[in-house]
Enzyme design. Structure first.
Site, PDB file in Angstrom:
ATOM      1  N   TYR A  53       0.904  -1.220  -0.028  1.00 14.01           N
ATOM      2  CA  TYR A  53       0.081  -0.076   0.008  1.00 14.01           C
ATOM      3  C   TYR A  53       0.875   1.141  -0.051  1.00 14.01           C
ATOM      4  O   TYR A  53       1.955   1.312   0.792  1.00 14.01           O
ATOM      5  CB  TYR A  53      -1.007   0.022   1.284  1.00 14.01           C
ATOM      6  CG  TYR A  53      -2.430  -0.183   0.742  1.00 14.01           C
ATOM      7  CD1 TYR A  53      -2.895   1.073   0.112  1.00 14.01           C
ATOM      8  CD2 TYR A  53      -3.228  -1.041   1.124  1.00 14.01           C
ATOM      9  CE1 TYR A  53      -4.262   1.005  -0.319  1.00 14.01           C
ATOM     10  CE2 TYR A  53      -4.454  -1.188   0.658  1.00 14.01           C
ATOM     11  CZ  TYR A  53      -4.929  -0.134  -0.183  1.00 14.01           C
ATOM     12  OH  TYR A  53      -6.308  -0.085  -0.412  1.00 14.01           O
ATOM     13  N   GLU A  55      -0.560   4.792  -0.609  1.00 13.49           N
ATOM     14  CA  GLU A  55      -1.328   5.968  -0.905  1.00 13.49           C
ATOM     15  C   GLU A  55      -0.346   7.191  -0.481  1.00 13.49           C
ATOM     16  O   GLU A  55       0.620   7.421   0.248  1.00 13.49           O
ATOM     17  CB  GLU A  55      -2.580   6.128   0.047  1.00 13.49           C
ATOM     18  CG  GLU A  55      -3.573   5.109  -0.527  1.00 13.49           C
ATOM     19  CD  GLU A  55      -4.759   5.398   0.598  1.00 13.49           C
ATOM     20  OE1 GLU A  55      -4.830   5.911   1.617  1.00 13.49           O
ATOM     21  OE2 GLU A  55      -5.536   4.353   0.437  1.00 13.49           O
ATOM     22  N   ASP A 199      -5.804  13.782 -25.332  1.00 18.22           N
ATOM     23  CA  ASP A 199      -5.707  12.410 -24.641  1.00 18.22           C
ATOM     24  C   ASP A 199      -5.186  11.624 -25.953  1.00 18.22           C
ATOM     25  O   ASP A 199      -5.604  11.452 -26.980  1.00 18.22           O
ATOM     26  CB  ASP A 199      -7.164  11.727 -24.623  1.00 18.22           C
ATOM     27  CG  ASP A 199      -7.113  10.398 -24.435  1.00 18.22           C
ATOM     28  OD1 ASP A 199      -6.240   9.789 -24.333  1.00 18.22           O
ATOM     29  OD2 ASP A 199      -8.435   9.856 -23.806  1.00 18.22           O
ATOM     30  N   THR A 225      -2.995   6.071 -22.186  1.00 23.30           N
ATOM     31  CA  THR A 225      -2.962   4.917 -21.701  1.00 23.30           C
ATOM     32  C   THR A 225      -1.485   4.616 -22.059  1.00 23.30           C
ATOM     33  O   THR A 225      -0.678   5.318 -22.892  1.00 23.30           O
ATOM     34  CB  THR A 225      -3.873   3.973 -22.492  1.00 23.30           C
ATOM     35  OG1 THR A 225      -3.519   4.191 -23.955  1.00 23.30           O
ATOM     36  CG2 THR A 225      -5.169   4.306 -22.381  1.00 23.30           C
ATOM     37  N   LYS A 228      -1.078   0.918 -25.499  1.00 23.08           N
ATOM     38  CA  LYS A 228      -1.430   0.913 -26.900  1.00 23.08           C
ATOM     39  C   LYS A 228      -0.113   0.964 -27.716  1.00 23.08           C
ATOM     40  O   LYS A 228       0.771   0.042 -27.664  1.00 23.08           O
ATOM     41  CB  LYS A 228      -2.448   1.890 -27.095  1.00 23.08           C
ATOM     42  CG  LYS A 228      -3.715   1.623 -26.371  1.00 23.08           C
ATOM     43  CD  LYS A 228      -4.912   2.465 -26.578  1.00 23.08           C
ATOM     44  CE  LYS A 228      -6.022   2.357 -25.677  1.00 23.08           C
ATOM     45  NZ  LYS A 228      -7.264   3.125 -25.600  1.00 23.08           N
ATOM     46  N   ARG A 234      -0.950  -2.253 -19.094  1.00 27.96           N
ATOM     47  CA  ARG A 234      -2.337  -1.652 -18.989  1.00 27.96           C
ATOM     48  C   ARG A 234      -2.263  -0.572 -17.939  1.00 27.96           C
ATOM     49  O   ARG A 234      -1.791  -0.755 -16.857  1.00 27.96           O
ATOM     50  CB  ARG A 234      -3.447  -2.519 -18.726  1.00 27.96           C
ATOM     51  CG  ARG A 234      -3.603  -3.748 -19.405  1.00 27.96           C
ATOM     52  CD  ARG A 234      -5.070  -4.398 -19.403  1.00 27.96           C
ATOM     53  NE  ARG A 234      -5.774  -3.607 -20.196  1.00 27.96           N
ATOM     54  CZ  ARG A 234      -5.867  -3.524 -21.604  1.00 27.96           C
ATOM     55  NH1 ARG A 234      -5.117  -4.231 -22.113  1.00 27.96           N
ATOM     56  NH2 ARG A 234      -6.745  -2.907 -22.194  1.00 27.96           N
TER      57      ARG A 234
HETATM   58  C1  LIG Z   1      -8.226   3.480 -24.983  1.00 25.76           C
HETATM   59  C2  LIG Z   1      -8.515   4.945 -24.720  1.00 25.76           C
HETATM   60  C3  LIG Z   1      -8.986   5.459 -23.612  1.00 25.76           C
HETATM   61  C4  LIG Z   1      -9.251   4.399 -22.267  1.00 25.76           C
HETATM   62  O1  LIG Z   1      -8.044   3.633 -21.724  1.00 25.76           O
HETATM   63  P1  LIG Z   1      -8.550   2.530 -20.977  1.00 25.76           P
HETATM   64  O2  LIG Z   1      -7.059   2.244 -20.219  1.00 25.76           O
HETATM   65  O3  LIG Z   1      -9.420   1.354 -21.540  1.00 25.76           O
HETATM   66  O4  LIG Z   1      -9.566   3.105 -19.838  1.00 25.76           O
HETATM   67  C5  LIG Z   1      -9.149   6.535 -23.303  1.00 25.76           C
HETATM   68  N1  LIG Z   1      -8.993   7.375 -24.254  1.00 25.76           N
HETATM   69  C6  LIG Z   1      -8.727   7.010 -25.729  1.00 25.76           C
HETATM   70  C7  LIG Z   1      -8.716   8.380 -26.710  1.00 25.76           C
HETATM   71  C8  LIG Z   1      -8.558   5.800 -25.826  1.00 25.76           C
HETATM   72  O5  LIG Z   1      -8.065   5.384 -27.097  1.00 25.76           O
END
Ligand SMILES: *Cc1c(COP(=O)(O)O)cnc(C)c1O
Length: 430
Positions: A53, A55, A199, A225, A228, A234
């Protein structure tokens, strides 16, 4: 139903993990948001750090015994800063959606207006979907692409921004194959005093290596994220190249002006999360370290090259690629000219061990469960070592399945060819 005690190895679950390993090994993975992590990333994600933990932030924890995880988390932060040339980062968000939620909590009050990319044109649920907290607690407006070109018209983004005057503008998408004009977006944001959030969940790995426009000088805050094109475990992160005093006049109880970094840290914890996942943060640190290497530059270049070849090959076979090509690692294909739906394509391709996802296309006349399109990306198969000539072969195989989706023998022959082909490619190549 079987119940196991902790004294025995849980074969029920481990047999399934072996099955999933084989599925990944034998097939062609074209889901644009997926990738294969390195063995060391996986090892860290499965490590004893899961027991801890922590935090708070490195050096400022609410628990004892954090000396080691403090160092792990600080290395993750420092590597991420080096990767994108940042002054501040938070590596604790459990996912991309969590990262966005923490930004919203830091920047917005319930009911505030946000402006994001149309979900049915390839935007993300966490950018204002009515079924997501972002669309329930805030008031979402959207910009989209032009039907003719498949491209975003920045003048229309400006029109909508001036009409609705959102407090925050979000750019970035899940299924947009073209680059973003961050300079223009910042002008639009400045003209109405809005915060600009990028994002970059999908193209982050390509941006890190300078292969796409850099959003960090223009966008106040950037989320991504880590799993990807960045090819990590993840997870999510929040980043800023330049910190700034919060623009909403929120002060500390002592009357001090809070910096955006401090508001964002609070947005993550205690705002939207409890304890950070230090095993995942260790895996993120390793992935950031890998992304800093020359090898990763070569990987990112190959991802982009492969996507371009793939788009050209689809077009050459009469497929409608939205915007007629790609700048990044993915493309969206409108299957209507071929008389197919996304659902039929996804279901028939999986019979041949090719994984894609059905996807709405802009101005789709079908539901999200059926869709008129499919989305494909090259990040995962490039990690396995495939190059341009292999993309030609993949498109041939896809075309073979789609044009003969009701002929079981053709589909079975393609599956066999793929399974044999993939024996030569381990899951993680670079
Ligand atoms: C994949 C994605 C997310 C979300 O990611 P998670 O890890 O599945 O919550 C957010 N924004 C965009 C543009 C994405 O392509």
């Amino acid at each position: 139903m079987s119940v196991q005690t902790s004294l025995y190895r849980d074969t029920e679950i481990f047999d399934l993990i072996t099955k999933e390993n084989n599925r990944q090994l034998h097939g062609i993975e074209l889901i644009a948001s997926e990738n294969f992590v390195s063995p060391q990333v996986m090892e860290a994600a499965g490590s004893v750090l899961t027991n801890k933990y922590a935090e708070g932030l490195p050096g400022k924890r609410y628990y004892g015994g954090c000396e080691v995880v403090d160092q792990v988390e600080q290395i993750a932060i420092d590597r991420l800063k080096a990767l994108f040339n940042l002054t501040w980062a938070n590596v604790q968000p459990h996912s991309g959606a969590q990262a966005n939620m923490a930004v919203f909590l830091a920047c917005l009050q319930p009911g505030d207006k946000i402006l994001g990319f149309n979900l049915s044109h390839g935007g993300h649920l966490s950018h204002g979907s009515p079924v997501n907290i972002s669309g329930k607690y805030f008031q979402p407006f959207f910009y989209g692409v032009e039907q003719e070109t498949g491209l975003i018209d920045w003048n229309k983004v400006e029109e909508t921004a001036h009409k609705e005057r959102p407090k925050l503008i979000i750019c970035g998408a899940s299924a947009y194959s073209r680059d973003w004009d961050y300079v223009r977006l910042r002008q639009i944001a400045d003209s109405i005093g809005a915060i600009l959030l990028a994002d970059i969940s999908h193209p982050a790995g390509l941006i890190a290596k300078g292969l796409l426009n850099d959003p960090f000088d223009q966008c106040h805050i950037v989320t991504t994220t880590t799993h990807k094109t960045l090819r990590g475990t993840r997870g999510g992160v929040i980043m800023m190249r330049n910190d700034f005093p919060n623009p909403f006049g929120i002060t500390t109880p002592k009357g001090e002006v809070r910096m955006m970094s401090s508001l964002l840290d609070s947005g993550v914890f205690p705002g939207t999360q409890g304890g950070p996942l230090e095993h995942i943060i260790a895996a993120k640190a390793i992935a950031f370290g890998e992304a800093l290497t020359e090898n990763f530059y070569n990987y990112a270049i190959q991802v982009q090259k492969n996507a371009r070849v793939m788009a050209t090959e689809f077009v050459n076979r009469g497929y409608k690629v939205i915007s007629d090509g790609t700048d990044n690692h993915l493309m969206l294909i409108d299957l209507r000219p071929k008389g197919l739906t996304g659902k039929i394509a996804e279901n028939s391709l999986i019979q041949a061990d090719i994984t894609v996802n059905k996807n709405m296309v802009p101005f789709d006349d079908k539901t999200a469960m059926t869709t008129s399109g499919m989305r494909v990306g090259t990040a995962a198969m490039t990690t396995r070592g495939l190059v341009e000539k292999d993309m030609v072969r993949i498109v041939d195989l896809i075309d073979d399945v789609l044009m003969n989706h009701d002929k079981a023998t053709t589909v079975a022959a393609v599956k066999k060819e793929i399974n044999t082909w993939m024996q030569d490619y381990p899951l993680f190549q670079f």
